[in-house]
Write a protein that holds these residues in place. Structure first.
Motif, PDB file in Angstrom:
ATOM      1  N   THR A 163       0.850  -1.187   0.000  1.00 19.68           N
ATOM      2  CA  THR A 163       0.000   0.000   0.000  1.00 19.68           C
ATOM      3  C   THR A 163       0.878   1.226   0.000  1.00 19.68           C
ATOM      4  OG1 THR A 163      -0.065   0.159   2.412  1.00 19.68           O
ATOM      5  CG2 THR A 163      -1.687  -1.271   1.365  1.00 19.68           C
ATOM      6  N   LYS A 164       0.283   2.386  -0.242  1.00 14.11           N
ATOM      7  CA  LYS A 164       1.067   3.619  -0.250  1.00 14.11           C
ATOM      8  C   LYS A 164       1.728   3.846   1.106  1.00 14.11           C
ATOM      9  CE  LYS A 164       0.880   8.414  -1.787  1.00 14.11           C
ATOM     10  NZ  LYS A 164       1.987   8.211  -2.720  1.00 14.11           N
ATOM     11  N   HIS A 165       1.053   3.371   2.173  1.00 13.41           N
ATOM     12  CA  HIS A 165       1.605   3.526   3.516  1.00 13.41           C
ATOM     13  C   HIS A 165       2.913   2.754   3.672  1.00 13.41           C
ATOM     14  CE1 HIS A 165       1.597   4.330   7.798  1.00 13.41           C
ATOM     15  NE2 HIS A 165       1.777   3.033   8.030  1.00 13.41           N
ATOM     16  N   ASP A 166       3.063   1.685   2.887  1.00 19.75           N
ATOM     17  CA  ASP A 166       4.262   0.846   2.969  1.00 19.75           C
ATOM     18  C   ASP A 166       5.385   1.336   2.062  1.00 19.75           C
ATOM     19  OD1 ASP A 166       2.956  -0.879   4.712  1.00 19.75           O
ATOM     20  OD2 ASP A 166       2.127  -2.053   3.060  1.00 19.75           O
ATOM     21  N   LEU A 167       5.134   2.410   1.316  1.00 27.03           N
ATOM     22  CA  LEU A 167       6.121   2.886   0.355  1.00 27.03           C
ATOM     23  C   LEU A 167       6.885   4.101   0.871  1.00 27.03           C
ATOM     24  CD1 LEU A 167       4.182   2.690  -3.046  1.00 27.03           C
ATOM     25  CD2 LEU A 167       5.949   1.131  -2.202  1.00 27.03           C
ATOM     26  N   GLY A 168       8.158   4.156   0.527  1.00 24.67           N
ATOM     27  CA  GLY A 168       8.966   5.340   0.742  1.00 24.67           C
ATOM     28  C   GLY A 168       9.668   5.665  -0.556  1.00 24.67           C
TER      29      GLY A 168
ATOM     30  N   SER B   6      28.883  10.737 -10.235  1.00 23.52           N
ATOM     31  CA  SER B   6      28.633  10.554 -11.667  1.00 23.52           C
ATOM     32  C   SER B   6      27.158  10.389 -12.006  1.00 23.52           C
ATOM     33  CB  SER B   6      29.403   9.330 -12.190  1.00 23.52           C
ATOM     34  OG  SER B   6      28.988   8.152 -11.515  1.00 23.52           O
ATOM     35  N   GLY B   7      26.361   9.931 -11.035  1.00 27.34           N
ATOM     36  CA  GLY B   7      24.948   9.715 -11.328  1.00 27.34           C
ATOM     37  C   GLY B   7      24.059   9.916 -10.117  1.00 27.34           C
ATOM     38  N   ILE B   8      22.802  10.256 -10.385  1.00 24.70           N
ATOM     39  CA  ILE B   8      21.786  10.409  -9.344  1.00 24.70           C
ATOM     40  C   ILE B   8      20.695   9.395  -9.642  1.00 24.70           C
ATOM     41  CG2 ILE B   8      20.117  11.980  -8.273  1.00 24.70           C
ATOM     42  CD1 ILE B   8      21.951  14.293  -9.151  1.00 24.70           C
ATOM     43  N   LYS B   9      20.416   8.517  -8.671  1.00 26.35           N
ATOM     44  CA  LYS B   9      19.478   7.415  -8.881  1.00 26.35           C
ATOM     45  C   LYS B   9      18.349   7.505  -7.869  1.00 26.35           C
ATOM     46  CE  LYS B   9      23.084   5.116  -8.042  1.00 26.35           C
ATOM     47  NZ  LYS B   9      24.137   4.143  -7.702  1.00 26.35           N
ATOM     48  N   GLY B  10      17.167   7.077  -8.256  1.00 25.89           N
ATOM     49  CA  GLY B  10      16.051   7.122  -7.335  1.00 25.89           C
ATOM     50  C   GLY B  10      14.963   6.141  -7.697  1.00 25.89           C
ATOM     51  N   ALA B  11      14.183   5.747  -6.681  1.00 28.77           N
ATOM     52  CA  ALA B  11      13.076   4.820  -6.898  1.00 28.77           C
ATOM     53  C   ALA B  11      12.206   4.769  -5.649  1.00 28.77           C
ATOM     54  CB  ALA B  11      13.594   3.417  -7.217  1.00 28.77           C
ATOM     55  N   PRO B  12      10.938   4.411  -5.820  1.00 30.32           N
ATOM     56  CA  PRO B  12      10.116   4.116  -4.649  1.00 30.32           C
ATOM     57  C   PRO B  12      10.576   2.798  -4.028  1.00 30.32           C
ATOM     58  CG  PRO B  12       8.868   3.716  -6.660  1.00 30.32           C
ATOM     59  CD  PRO B  12      10.173   4.313  -7.078  1.00 30.32           C
ATOM     60  N   VAL B  13      10.394   2.674  -2.720  1.00 32.42           N
ATOM     61  CA  VAL B  13      10.888   1.519  -1.981  1.00 32.42           C
ATOM     62  C   VAL B  13       9.747   0.870  -1.206  1.00 32.42           C
ATOM     63  CG1 VAL B  13      12.444   0.760  -0.131  1.00 32.42           C
ATOM     64  CG2 VAL B  13      13.197   2.510  -1.764  1.00 32.42           C
ATOM     65  N   ASP B  14       9.642  -0.452  -1.319  1.00 28.78           N
ATOM     66  CA  ASP B  14       8.716  -1.218  -0.503  1.00 28.78           C
ATOM     67  C   ASP B  14       9.354  -1.386   0.873  1.00 28.78           C
ATOM     68  OD1 ASP B  14       7.400  -3.332   0.850  1.00 28.78           O
ATOM     69  OD2 ASP B  14       6.707  -4.184  -1.036  1.00 28.78           O
ATOM     70  N   LEU B  15       8.823  -0.701   1.873  1.00 32.70           N
ATOM     71  CA  LEU B  15       9.431  -0.677   3.197  1.00 32.70           C
ATOM     72  C   LEU B  15       9.074  -1.895   4.049  1.00 32.70           C
ATOM     73  CD1 LEU B  15       8.958   3.117   3.940  1.00 32.70           C
ATOM     74  CD2 LEU B  15      11.058   1.952   3.246  1.00 32.70           C
ATOM     75  N   GLN B  16       8.203  -2.738   3.540  1.00 34.47           N
ATOM     76  CA  GLN B  16       7.943  -4.011   4.214  1.00 34.47           C
ATOM     77  C   GLN B  16       8.969  -5.054   3.799  1.00 34.47           C
ATOM     78  OE1 GLN B  16       5.516  -4.540   6.627  1.00 34.47           O
ATOM     79  NE2 GLN B  16       5.298  -2.318   6.449  1.00 34.47           N
ATOM     80  N   LYS B  17       9.306  -5.055   2.523  1.00 37.87           N
ATOM     81  CA  LYS B  17      10.238  -6.051   1.988  1.00 37.87           C
ATOM     82  C   LYS B  17      11.676  -5.553   1.901  1.00 37.87           C
ATOM     83  CE  LYS B  17       6.624  -8.165  -0.875  1.00 37.87           C
ATOM     84  NZ  LYS B  17       6.206  -8.491  -2.271  1.00 37.87           N
ATOM     85  N   GLY B  18      11.869  -4.223   1.942  1.00 36.71           N
ATOM     86  CA  GLY B  18      13.215  -3.691   1.798  1.00 36.71           C
ATOM     87  C   GLY B  18      13.745  -3.840   0.388  1.00 36.71           C
ATOM     88  N   LYS B  19      12.852  -3.647  -0.585  1.00 42.17           N
ATOM     89  CA  LYS B  19      13.227  -3.774  -1.990  1.00 42.17           C
ATOM     90  C   LYS B  19      12.674  -2.599  -2.779  1.00 42.17           C
ATOM     91  CE  LYS B  19      13.242  -8.851  -2.004  1.00 42.17           C
ATOM     92  NZ  LYS B  19      12.662 -10.069  -2.622  1.00 42.17           N
ATOM     93  N   LEU B  20      13.282  -2.319  -3.932  1.00 42.14           N
ATOM     94  CA  LEU B  20      12.743  -1.282  -4.799  1.00 42.14           C
ATOM     95  C   LEU B  20      11.375  -1.726  -5.310  1.00 42.14           C
ATOM     96  CD1 LEU B  20      15.810  -0.122  -6.948  1.00 42.14           C
ATOM     97  CD2 LEU B  20      15.191   0.460  -4.585  1.00 42.14           C
ATOM     98  N   ALA B  21      10.414  -0.808  -5.263  1.00 46.71           N
ATOM     99  CA  ALA B  21       9.064  -1.130  -5.721  1.00 46.71           C
ATOM    100  C   ALA B  21       8.939  -1.009  -7.233  1.00 46.71           C
ATOM    101  CB  ALA B  21       8.057  -0.213  -5.036  1.00 46.71           C
ATOM    102  N   GLU B  22       9.832  -0.240  -7.840  1.00 48.22           N
ATOM    103  CA  GLU B  22       9.874  -0.088  -9.297  1.00 48.22           C
ATOM    104  C   GLU B  22      11.337   0.036  -9.711  1.00 48.22           C
ATOM    105  OE1 GLU B  22       7.169   2.749 -11.134  1.00 48.22           O
ATOM    106  OE2 GLU B  22       6.170   3.026  -9.193  1.00 48.22           O
TER     107      GLU B  22
END
Length: 252
Positions: free
Chosen positions: A3-8, A16-32
Motif C-alpha cells: 500500500t502507499k503507507h508501505d512505500l517510501g 557521476s549519477g543520481i538514482k532514485g526509486a520508490p521503496v517497498d518498506l515491508q520487503k526492503g526492496k525497490l518497488a519499481e
C-alpha cells in the motif's frame, strides 16, 4: 501488494549519477525500476536538486523522500563534499532540496544510509549490539549502528593507518593502484580492521562496496576477532536506507 503507507522514496546522489526509486518498506526492496540521471556539471546544490526533482516527478512522488549524499551531513547541512562541487560545504542542503523539489527532504551520509538498510533488511538481519558497515571502494565509508540506532558521520575511513589516511592504504582503489594481490591487501585490511576493533569492539562487521562480490577471494586473508560478512543489498542499499529514514521522520 504494497500500500502507499508501505512505500517510501529514496534518492542516491553520487559524483557521476543520481538514482532514485520508490521503496517497498515491508520487503526492503525497490518497488519499481530505479531511474538514473547523470550528475549535472557543475554539481552545485541547485543543479543537483533540480535533477532530484526530475526523478521525483518521473514517478509522480509527492511525499517526503530520503536522499543520500557523499559527505558529512549534520541536521541537513553538508559539512564536506566528496566528488561533488565544493559549494555544498556548509550549505543547508536539505533546505535547498525542499525549496527546489517542493517536498520534505531528509539528507543522510551515503554510507550511513547503506548501513541502516543492511541492518534492517540485508546482511545484518536486524542484529542487535554494535554493527559496523565498511564500504571498500574509492575510499572507505563507514556506518555505525547500535541496537538499531544510527550513530551518524563516523568517517572511519579517515583514521590514521601506518602514518597515512587509512583509505589511501586499505581502500579497494589502493589495491588496484598498487596492484596488490589478495594476500597483501588482506594484510592491510587486517591492520585497518584491528585498529577499528580496538576502538569500537563491534559485534559484527558488514563489508560493502563492489569488492564485496569477491568476498570469498580476499576474506580468508583478513584476520579479525569480529565476525565479518559481505553486504547483500549492494547498489540499492543507499536508496533503501534513505527511504526508510525519511519514512521514520528522522532528522540528521
Amino acid at each position: 501488494m504494497s500500500t502507499k503507507h508501505d512505500l517510501g522514496f529514496g534518492i542516491d546522489i553520487g559524483g557521476s549519477g543520481i538514482k532514485g526509486a520508490p521503496v517497498d518498506l515491508q520487503k526492503g526492496k525497490l518497488a519499481e525500476d530505479r531511474v538514473r540521471i547523470p550528475t549535472p556539471q557543475p554539481s552545485t546544490p541547485e543543479a543537483v536538486a533540480e535533477t532530484v526533482r526530475q526523478i521525483l516527478d518521473e514517478f509522480g512522488w509527492t511525499g517526503p523522500f530520503g536522499c543520500t549524499f557523499p559527505a558529512v551531513v549534520q541536521h541537513g547541512v553538508t559539512r564536506t563534499a566528496a566528488n561533488v562541487d565544493p559549494s555544498w560545504i556548509d550549505r543547508d542542503a536539505a533546505g535547498v532540496l525542499r525549496k527546489v523539489t517542493g517536498r520534505d527532504a531528509l539528507l543522510v551520509n551515503d554510507a550511513d544510509a547503506a548501513g541502516v538498510a543492511e541492518v534492517e533488511f540485508g546482511a545484518a538481519g536486524r542484529r542487535s549490539g554494535v554493527v559496523l558497515l565498511a564500504t571498500l571502494g574509492t575510499g572507505i565509508g563507514s556506518a555505525l549502528i547500535v541496537d538499531g540506532h544510527l550513530v551518524p558521520n563516523t568517517e572511519l575511513g579517515h583514521l590514521e593507518l601506518d602514518g597515512h589516511d587509512a583509505e589511501t592504504r586499505a581502500a579497494d582503489s589502493a589495491r588496484e593502484r598498487e596492484d596488490l594481490g589478495w594476500p597483501e591487501w588482506g594484510e592491510r585490511l587486517t591492520r585497518y580492521f584491528t585498529h577499528v576493533e580496538n576502538l569500537l569492539w563491534p559485534d559484527l562487521i558488514v563489508v560493502g562496496g563492489g569488492v564485496s562480490k569477491k568476498f570469498a577471494k580476499w576474506s580468508p586473508y583478513v584476520k579479525t576477532r569480529t565476525r565479518m560478512i559481505p553486504a547483500t543489498l549492494l547498489n540499492e542499499a543507499g536508496i533503501i536506507g534513505a527511504a526508510l529514514l525519511a519514512h521514520r521522520g528522522e532528522r540528521r
